[in-house]
Write an enzyme that holds these catalytic residues in place. Structure first.
Site, PDB file in Angstrom:
ATOM      1  N   HIS A  24       0.813  -1.213   0.000  1.00  0.00           N
ATOM      2  CA  HIS A  24       0.000   0.000   0.000  1.00  0.00           C
ATOM      3  C   HIS A  24       0.851   1.269   0.000  1.00  0.00           C
ATOM      4  CE1 HIS A  24      -3.260   2.596   1.979  1.00  0.00           C
ATOM      5  NE2 HIS A  24      -3.841   2.133   0.896  1.00  0.00           N
TER       6      HIS A  24
ATOM      7  N   LYS B 267       3.223   4.462  -1.046  1.00  0.00           N
ATOM      8  CA  LYS B 267       3.281   5.449  -2.133  1.00  0.00           C
ATOM      9  C   LYS B 267       4.573   6.220  -1.976  1.00  0.00           C
ATOM     10  CE  LYS B 267      -1.406   5.021  -1.338  1.00  0.00           C
ATOM     11  NZ  LYS B 267      -1.973   4.157  -0.308  1.00  0.00           N
TER      12      LYS B 267
ATOM     13  N   ASP C  81      16.884  10.307  -7.777  1.00  0.00           N
ATOM     14  CA  ASP C  81      18.349  10.392  -7.711  1.00  0.00           C
ATOM     15  C   ASP C  81      18.894  10.187  -6.293  1.00  0.00           C
ATOM     16  OD1 ASP C  81      18.550  10.804 -10.436  1.00  0.00           O
ATOM     17  OD2 ASP C  81      18.492  12.984 -10.269  1.00  0.00           O
TER      18      ASP C  81
ATOM     19  N   HIS D  15      -9.224  11.324   2.240  1.00  0.00           N
ATOM     20  CA  HIS D  15      -8.389  10.127   2.112  1.00  0.00           C
ATOM     21  C   HIS D  15      -7.018  10.284   2.759  1.00  0.00           C
ATOM     22  CE1 HIS D  15      -5.918   7.162  -0.339  1.00  0.00           C
ATOM     23  NE2 HIS D  15      -6.954   6.401  -0.007  1.00  0.00           N
TER      24      HIS D  15
ATOM     25  N   LYS E  75      -3.854  10.513   5.394  1.00  0.00           N
ATOM     26  CA  LYS E  75      -3.438   9.764   6.571  1.00  0.00           C
ATOM     27  C   LYS E  75      -2.394  10.624   7.289  1.00  0.00           C
ATOM     28  CE  LYS E  75      -4.005   6.704   2.918  1.00  0.00           C
ATOM     29  NZ  LYS E  75      -5.387   6.343   3.019  1.00  0.00           N
TER      30      LYS E  75
ATOM     31  N   ASP F 194       0.883  17.495  19.509  1.00  0.00           N
ATOM     32  CA  ASP F 194       1.295  18.742  20.160  1.00  0.00           C
ATOM     33  C   ASP F 194       1.656  19.794  19.112  1.00  0.00           C
ATOM     34  OD1 ASP F 194       0.784  17.483  22.538  1.00  0.00           O
ATOM     35  OD2 ASP F 194       2.860  16.934  22.921  1.00  0.00           O
TER      36      ASP F 194
END
Length: 459
Positions: free
Chosen positions: A204, A206, A211, A377, A379, A384
């Protein structure tokens, strides 16, 4: 003869069910999951053997050995600053320290994220590592395809990973066009027979690494819906980030681990880039090959580190027991606990279970908000005034135990302030959830919520 053959088939199924139940008993991580599989395989093997092949069995020992041995793991001599010391348990668990010296950029929504990614791709000169859960053959997907082909034609080594289940509808010609153009591209679907048919244990992550000097990580995939171009979920709310500095090496190594697991070939790596800023970053990689439940422990540790505030944004709110307990304890400590979730479903069973968990969380004093403009969508975690995380990890058992995930945990007040401003704008466009959402629902819908919650271990 027919009855005899039928009896033989029943006996064979029963024997296979006993063998599979023994395997489930020894290898399923949670007691609830073990009980479910064992009872199903013993009592109804004809119905549960095939689902167990697709959902239950796994074999990642080779991945674990490679992941542990690919690069020397570092143990910190002990944090010298109090704010980093709150995460000492995470550092010990990951055997990887916070790395200092990063320049960061918060990328809010698809247009900003992909413009930055495409600009970085166009500037690549040596290697380009690209990994997404989903590739679509649509406007954004073809733009990505063309960008990769252009760099391969310019002599850049381009390596691409996509998930075989997440990208199940990606046409063969899309992949063949990239290969014909010099791009090395592979699905996360190994040659190992037992994993080939797995619907669980997906990659899952991404990640884009350019370089070996800068990288991108977050919640976006390659498809027009992530640009907010596909109703009814549009506009699509998501978050990515760009980082330059030494932690890029950890993301590069993470891609290389996945690459070698799939292809069997090691990937030459760039040396660690020089420090390029003041932010400290800890790369948190998790997956089903871990000996411990890294994803759940990561979120639990972040919640426990909060002294004043813990804000979380997740599209799927199906927390396990440890995360639920940590949220409740934070409320008892007087921490401002908020969770941002969608108001529109993209997976109806998950949405029903999430609504059930939202009701329990509200009763425990957690404030939940449903984002109104479109599908949410992202995450993201904010702790703090000095710590934030962006990545691919959802607050559900699938992310905690069944998927390979990656997050970047950042210690930097300026970056945390940017995340705070972003989430404040999101909360301003949200409706706060109260107990009436569950209590005012029809009886049948409440029953559906409770039924959906039974499937928590695989949601």
């Amino acid at each position: 003869m027919t009855l005899s053959l039928f009896g033989d088939v029943v006996l064979l199924l029963q024997v296979l069910g006993i063998l599979a139940a023994a395997h489930a008993l020894m290898h399923t991580r949670t007691p609830q999951g073990a009980i479910g599989w064992v009872l199903g395989l013993l009592l109804l093997p004809a119905l549960t053997l095939v689902p167990y092949l697709f959902l239950g069995a796994s074999r990642f020992r080779g991945y674990l050995r490679r992941h542990r041995g690919a690069a020397p793991r570092e143990r910190s001599a002990g944090p010298s600053e109090d704010d980093e010391g709150r995460y000492a348990a995470l550092v010990a668990m990951l055997c990887r320290p916070f790395r200092a010296g990063h320049r960061l950029r918060l990328l809010v929504d698809g247009d900003a994220a992909f413009e930055a990614i495409f600009a970085a791709i166009a500037e690549s000169r040596h290697t380009l590592l690209v990994q997404f859960f989903i590739f679509h053959d649509d406007g954004l997907g073809r733009r990505m395809q063309q960008a990769l082909l252009e760099r391969a034609a310019a002599g850049v080594r381009v390596c691409v990973l996509y998930d075989g289940v997440g990208s199940h509808d990606l046409p063969r010609h899309y992949v063949e066009t990239l290969r014909a153009g010099g791009v090395a591209i592979h699905p996360f679907a190994t040659h190992r027979l037992r994993n080939r048919f797995q619907l669980n244990f997906r990659n899952h992550r991404k990640i884009v690494v350019v370089d070996g000097e800068r990288a991108f990580i977050g919640g976006l995939n390659v498809g027009d819906e992530y640009l907010g171009l596909k109703p009814p979920l549009a506009p699509w709310r998501d978050t990515h980030m760009e980082l330059a500095g030494p932690a890029v090496t950890d993301l590069q190594q993470l891609f290389a681990d996945d690459w070698e697991w799939i292809t069997g070939a090691p990937l030459p790596l760039h040396p660690a880039p020089a420090p390029d800023g003041s932010a400290r970053v800890l790369v948190v990689a998790s997956g089903p090959a871990d000996l411990q439940e890294t994803g759940s422990l990561f979120i639990t540790a972040a919640i426990n580190a909060a002294r004043r505030r813990i804000w979380l944004a997740t599209p799927y709110f199906v927390p396990d027991h440890s995360v639920r307990a940590a949220l409740q304890l934070a409320v008892f400590r007087g921490v401002d606990v908020r969770v941002l979730i969608p108001s529109r479903p993209d997976h109806h069973t998950v949405f029903l279970a999430s609504t059930m968990h939202a009701y329990y969380a509200v009763r425990a004093g957690v404030r939940l908000f449903r984002y109104q403009p479109g599908f949410m969508h992202q995450k993201v975690v904010l702790v703090d005034d000095d710590c934030a995380s962006v990545g691919s990890l959802n607050l559900d058992s699938r992310s905690f135990r069944l998927n390979f995930e990656a997050n970047a945990l950042v210690l930097d007040r300026d970056f945390a302030q940017q995340v705070e401003g972003m989430l404040e704008r999101d909360f301003a466009q949200s409706r706060e959830v109260d107990a009436r959402e569950y209590l005012d629902a029809s009886y049948l819908r409440r029953v559906a919520m409770h039924v959906a919650r039974l499937f928590d271990p695989i949601l």
